[in-house]
Write an enzyme that holds these catalytic residues in place. Structure first.
Site: not given
Length: 200
Positions: A70-74
């Site tokens: 659930k990360c912007g970099m996923t």
């Protein structure tokens, strides 16, 4: 009589000292050696199986990444999978270690994480059980990785999700890249390809 008793006691305690000293030396000899490479660790797969990194990855080039769902970099999962697909035949292995230490961005169970990776990114590289990567509870392999002095990023705590370590065929850390370094970054790919060209 007193002299005889004294001699007997000295002989007895002297022997005890020797025996105790011998045991101490034996225990010292059996003390586990400090890890010298990334391959000196045992880790747990996302399915719950313990594996020796040396047994499974000896002779391979490794890219070790702490991942989150659930990360912007996923979306880097897609790039990591492509990097793996492009170089696995030459000996690259990508190792993903989920961690919830950054913004609670990996809250799921191991089973949920595996399902997410499969359903959204068709991940076929190896995933491992969720771990901590910083602090007193950090997984031993991460405590060791973050202690290594490497370029371009040196030793120190993991800064966020998707930090990357490149490990050569002998288990030595040869590069560390920050979370925002994309899997197709020229410097990262060049280092991996150079390591793949080298014989163990």
């Amino acid at each position: 009589m007193r002299k005889i008793t004294t001699l007997i006691m000295l002989a007895f305690f002297g022997t005890g000292i020797c025996v105790r000293h011998g045991i101490g030396q034996e225990n010292e000899r059996k003390k586990p050696a400090e890890p010298e490479t990334a391959l000196d660790f045992t880790v747990t797969t996302i399915e719950g199986e313990e594996v020796s990194l040396a047994e499974k990855y000896d002779g391979k080039v490794l890219l070790v990444v702490n991942v989150a769902s659930k990360c912007g970099m996923t979306p880097q999962y897609a790039g990591l999978q492509k990097l793996y697909d492009d170089h696995k035949e030459q000996g690259l292995a990508v190792l993903g270690f989920p961690s919830n230490q950054f913004g609670d961005q990996e809250p799921g169970t191991n089973e949920q994480i595996a399902t997410f990776c499969n359903d959204n990114y068709n991940v076929t590289f190896d995933l491992f059980s969720k771990v901590e990567v910083n602090g007193e509870s950090a997984a031993p392999v991460y405590a060791w990785l973050t202690s290594q002095k490497t370029d371009p990023n040196g030793a120190g705590d993991i800064t966020w999700n998707f930090e990357k370590f490149v490990i050569d065929r002998s288990g030595k850390v040869i590069g560390r890249f920050g979370p925002r370094t994309e899997p197709d970054d020229e410097a990262l790919v060049a280092l991996i390809e150079k390591a793949l060209e080298e014989k163990q």
